[in-house]
Design a protein around this motif. Structure first.
Motif, PDB file in Angstrom:
ATOM      1  N   ARG A  55       0.838  -1.211   0.000  1.00 25.04           N
ATOM      2  CA  ARG A  55       0.000   0.000   0.000  1.00 25.04           C
ATOM      3  C   ARG A  55       0.865   1.249   0.000  1.00 25.04           C
ATOM      4  NH1 ARG A  55      -3.150  -2.625   3.789  1.00 25.04           N
ATOM      5  NH2 ARG A  55      -2.158  -1.530   5.500  1.00 25.04           N
TER       6      ARG A  55
ATOM      7  N   LEU B 209       2.067   2.020  -3.424  1.00 28.33           N
ATOM      8  CA  LEU B 209       0.942   2.533  -4.203  1.00 28.33           C
ATOM      9  C   LEU B 209       0.674   4.002  -3.861  1.00 28.33           C
ATOM     10  CD1 LEU B 209      -1.424   1.509  -6.068  1.00 28.33           C
ATOM     11  CD2 LEU B 209      -2.708   1.104  -3.977  1.00 28.33           C
ATOM     12  N   ASP B 210       0.642   4.302  -2.563  1.00 29.31           N
ATOM     13  CA  ASP B 210       0.321   5.664  -2.134  1.00 29.31           C
ATOM     14  C   ASP B 210       1.416   6.661  -2.481  1.00 29.31           C
ATOM     15  OD1 ASP B 210      -2.172   5.007  -1.207  1.00 29.31           O
ATOM     16  OD2 ASP B 210      -1.467   4.511   0.806  1.00 29.31           O
TER      17      ASP B 210
ATOM     18  N   LEU C  78       0.984   7.273  -6.237  1.00 28.30           N
ATOM     19  CA  LEU C  78      -0.235   8.030  -6.564  1.00 28.30           C
ATOM     20  C   LEU C  78      -0.193   9.463  -6.038  1.00 28.30           C
ATOM     21  CD1 LEU C  78      -3.433   5.822  -6.282  1.00 28.30           C
ATOM     22  CD2 LEU C  78      -3.008   7.648  -7.927  1.00 28.30           C
TER      23      LEU C  78
ATOM     24  N   TYR D 202      -5.809  13.146  -4.467  1.00 28.86           N
ATOM     25  CA  TYR D 202      -5.746  11.819  -3.838  1.00 28.86           C
ATOM     26  C   TYR D 202      -5.002  11.915  -2.509  1.00 28.86           C
ATOM     27  CZ  TYR D 202      -4.397   7.027  -2.877  1.00 28.86           C
ATOM     28  OH  TYR D 202      -4.203   5.816  -2.263  1.00 28.86           O
TER      29      TYR D 202
ATOM     30  N   ARG E 191      -7.670   4.264  -6.651  1.00 26.70           N
ATOM     31  CA  ARG E 191      -6.721   3.150  -6.653  1.00 26.70           C
ATOM     32  C   ARG E 191      -7.075   2.133  -7.727  1.00 26.70           C
ATOM     33  NH1 ARG E 191      -5.858   1.745  -0.206  1.00 26.70           N
ATOM     34  NH2 ARG E 191      -4.455   3.476   0.287  1.00 26.70           N
TER      35      ARG E 191
ATOM     36  N   TYR F  37      -5.676  -5.357  -8.138  1.00 26.26           N
ATOM     37  CA  TYR F  37      -6.017  -4.577  -6.946  1.00 26.26           C
ATOM     38  C   TYR F  37      -7.015  -5.390  -6.118  1.00 26.26           C
ATOM     39  CZ  TYR F  37      -8.228  -0.681  -4.351  1.00 26.26           C
ATOM     40  OH  TYR F  37      -8.742   0.137  -3.387  1.00 26.26           O
TER      41      TYR F  37
ATOM     42  N   PRO G 170     -10.193   1.116   2.701  1.00 28.39           N
ATOM     43  CA  PRO G 170      -8.953   1.204   1.918  1.00 28.39           C
ATOM     44  C   PRO G 170      -7.672   1.023   2.738  1.00 28.39           C
ATOM     45  CG  PRO G 170     -10.235   3.252   1.761  1.00 28.39           C
ATOM     46  CD  PRO G 170     -11.070   2.280   2.502  1.00 28.39           C
TER      47      PRO G 170
ATOM     48  N   ASP H 259      -6.545  -2.417   2.225  1.00 32.21           N
ATOM     49  CA  ASP H 259      -6.387  -2.858   0.831  1.00 32.21           C
ATOM     50  C   ASP H 259      -5.071  -3.587   0.600  1.00 32.21           C
ATOM     51  OD1 ASP H 259      -8.748  -1.744   0.033  1.00 32.21           O
ATOM     52  OD2 ASP H 259      -7.863  -0.096  -1.116  1.00 32.21           O
TER      53      ASP H 259
ATOM     54  N   TRP I   4      -2.719  -5.415  -3.017  1.00 33.86           N
ATOM     55  CA  TRP I   4      -2.673  -5.709  -4.458  1.00 33.86           C
ATOM     56  C   TRP I   4      -1.647  -6.802  -4.660  1.00 33.86           C
ATOM     57  CZ3 TRP I   4       1.828  -4.098  -7.281  1.00 33.86           C
ATOM     58  CH2 TRP I   4       2.669  -3.215  -6.602  1.00 33.86           C
TER      59      TRP I   4
END
Ligand SMILES: Nc1ncnc2c1ncn2[C@@H]1O[C@H](COP(=O)(O)OP(=O)(O)OP(=O)(O)O)[C@@H](O)[C@H]1O
Ligand SMILES: [Mg+2]
Length: 308
Positions: free
Chosen positions: A147, A150-151, A154, A161, A210, A240, A301, A304, A306
Motif C-alpha cells: 500500500r 501505491l500511495d 499516486l 488523492y 486506486r 487490486y 482502503p 487494501d 494488491w
C-alpha cells in the motif's frame, strides 16, 4: 521533468555538495561507501518527503555536523532545481535539529521557490520512480508495504488523492477511538454514524482512484513484460484487492481474492461515486459488531492490498 541542479548540506555523508546534472541519462559509479545511494536517497526524499532507506529522519543528518563542538542547531538541507515544460522551480527540504531546554527537537520544513509549504504540497513538484534490488521483495512483503508503494506513487501524480488519503486517515483514527469508547459505554452510536459517513465519503474516492490507477499500471506492466521482457512468452498480471466486502474471509483465500478482483473491476467503472459509497456503507454496517468487538474498522482502503 528534469533536475538540473542538486545541492546538499549536511545530508548523510555529504557535508556540502553542489552538483550540476546533465539532461541525458546519468550513470554514477565509484567505490563502495562513496555516497551513490545517498545521492539517490536525496532525490527520492525531495520528491516524496520520505526516505526509502532510513527508519527515521535523524539518520539522514550528517554525523560530522552533529559532532561539531556544541551544536545548538543543525540543519540538513536538500535543494533541487526542477525544470519542466512550464518553467523551473526550486524545491527544498530542511531537517532541523535544535537544542532546546536540554533536549533536542526535530522538525522538517518544505519550501517551493523559497516559500514554506505543507509537506504534502511538495509532492508532485518532482516525480521519481526508485527501483532498488530489495524492491523485488514487494511481492512477498506485507500488504502495508505494498500500500505504501501505491500511495507514494499516486500521491506524486495526484494531489487531490493525497489530501483525501490524509483526511481519511484522520477520520479513521477518530472512528476507531469512537468504537473503543462505545465498547466502554462512553460514547453512543450517533457519533459513530457521523464518522462512518465521513469515512465513506473519503474512502469511496480512494477506492475508485486506486482501482483506476492499478488498472492503468497493470495494463502498462503487462504490455512491457509481454512485448519487451519475455518476447511474448509470458504474461504478468497485477490485481487490486480492495477491502470493500463485509466478510469475504469466511470463504477460502482464493475465492476471497477473486471477489476482491471483481470489486476492483466494478470500482474502476463507477462514474457515480454514490454507488461506491452505498456499497461501502452497507459493508461497514454489516461489520458493525465486529468493529465494535475489535475496537477497529475492519474493512476499508486502509486494509487494501494488491498482488502480482
Ligand atoms: N548520517 C550520516 N552522516 C555521515 N555519513 C553517513 C550518514 N549515513 C550514512 N553515512 C555514510 O555514507 C556512506 C554510504 O554511502 P552510500 O550507501 O551512498 O554508498 P554507495 O556509494 O552507494 O556504496 P555501495 O557501492 O556500497 O552501494 C557510508 O560510509 C556511511 O557510513
Ligand atoms: Mg549503494
Amino acid at each position: 521533468m528534469q533536475v538540473t541542479h542538486l545541492s546538499l548540506t549536511n545530508f548523510r555523508n555529504y557535508g556540502r555538495l553542489e552538483l550540476e546534472l546533465p539532461p541525458q541519462a546519468l550513470l554514477l559509479y565509484g567505490d563502495n561507501a562513496q555516497g551513490k545511494t545517498n545521492l539517490l536517497e536525496a532525490l527520492y526524499y525531495l520528491a516524496t518527503t520520505k526516505s526509502a532507506h532510513a527508519d527515521n529522519d535523524q539518520q539522514l543528518i550528517n554525523w560530522e555536523a552533529e559532532e561539531a563542538a556544541d551544536p545548538t542547531i543543525i540543519v540538513s538541507r536538500l535543494v533541487a532545481h526542477v525544470q519542466t515544460g512550464r518553467g523551473t522551480h526550486q524545491i527544498e527540504m530542511r531537517l532541523i535539529k535544535e537544542m532546546k531546554q536540554g533536549g533536542y527537537t526535530f522538525r522538517r520544513e518544505a519550501l517551493v521557490d523559497r516559500r514554506k509549504v505543507r509537506l504534502m504540497d511538495l509532492l508532485g513538484q518532482l516525480r521519481v520512480v526508485l527501483f532498488v534490488p530489495s524492491d523485488v521483495e514487494m511481492i512477498q512483503a506485507s500488504p502495508a508495504q505494498r500500500r505504501r508503494y501505491l500511495d507514494i506513487t499516486l500521491c506524486q501524480m495526484d494531489g487531490v488523492y493525497c489530501r483525501t488519503l490524509s483526511a481519511y486517515n484522520k477520520v479513521l483514527e477518530q472512528r476507531n477511538a469512537t468504537l473503543r469508547a462505545m465498547a466502554e459505554g462512553r460514547q453512543n452510536g450517533e457519533v459513530l454514524s457521523i464518522f462512518t459517513e465521513r469515512l465513506v465519503g473519503l474512502g469511496s474516492q480512494i477506492f475508485r482512484r486506486r482501482a483506476q490507477f492499478m488498472a492503468d499500471l497493470a495494463r502498462e506492466a503487462q504490455r512491457i513484460h509481454y512485448e519487451s521482457l519475455t518476447a511474448g512468452r509470458e504474461t504478468i498480471r497485477l490485481g487490486y484487492l480492495p477491502r470493500l466486502q463485509a466478510n469475504p474471509l469466511a470463504r477460502g483465500d482464493d475465492d476471497a481474492a477473486d471477489e476482491f478482483l471483481a470489486d476492483a473491476e466494478w470500482l474502476e467503472t463507477q462514474t457515480e461515486l454514490a454507488a461506491v459509497a452505498e456499497r461501502f456503507t452497507a459493508a461497514l454496517s454489516a461489520n458493525r459488531e465486529r468493529d465494535l468487538a475489535s475496537g477497529a474498522t475492519t474493512i476499508g482502503p486502509h486494509r487494501d492490498d494488491w498482488r502480482f
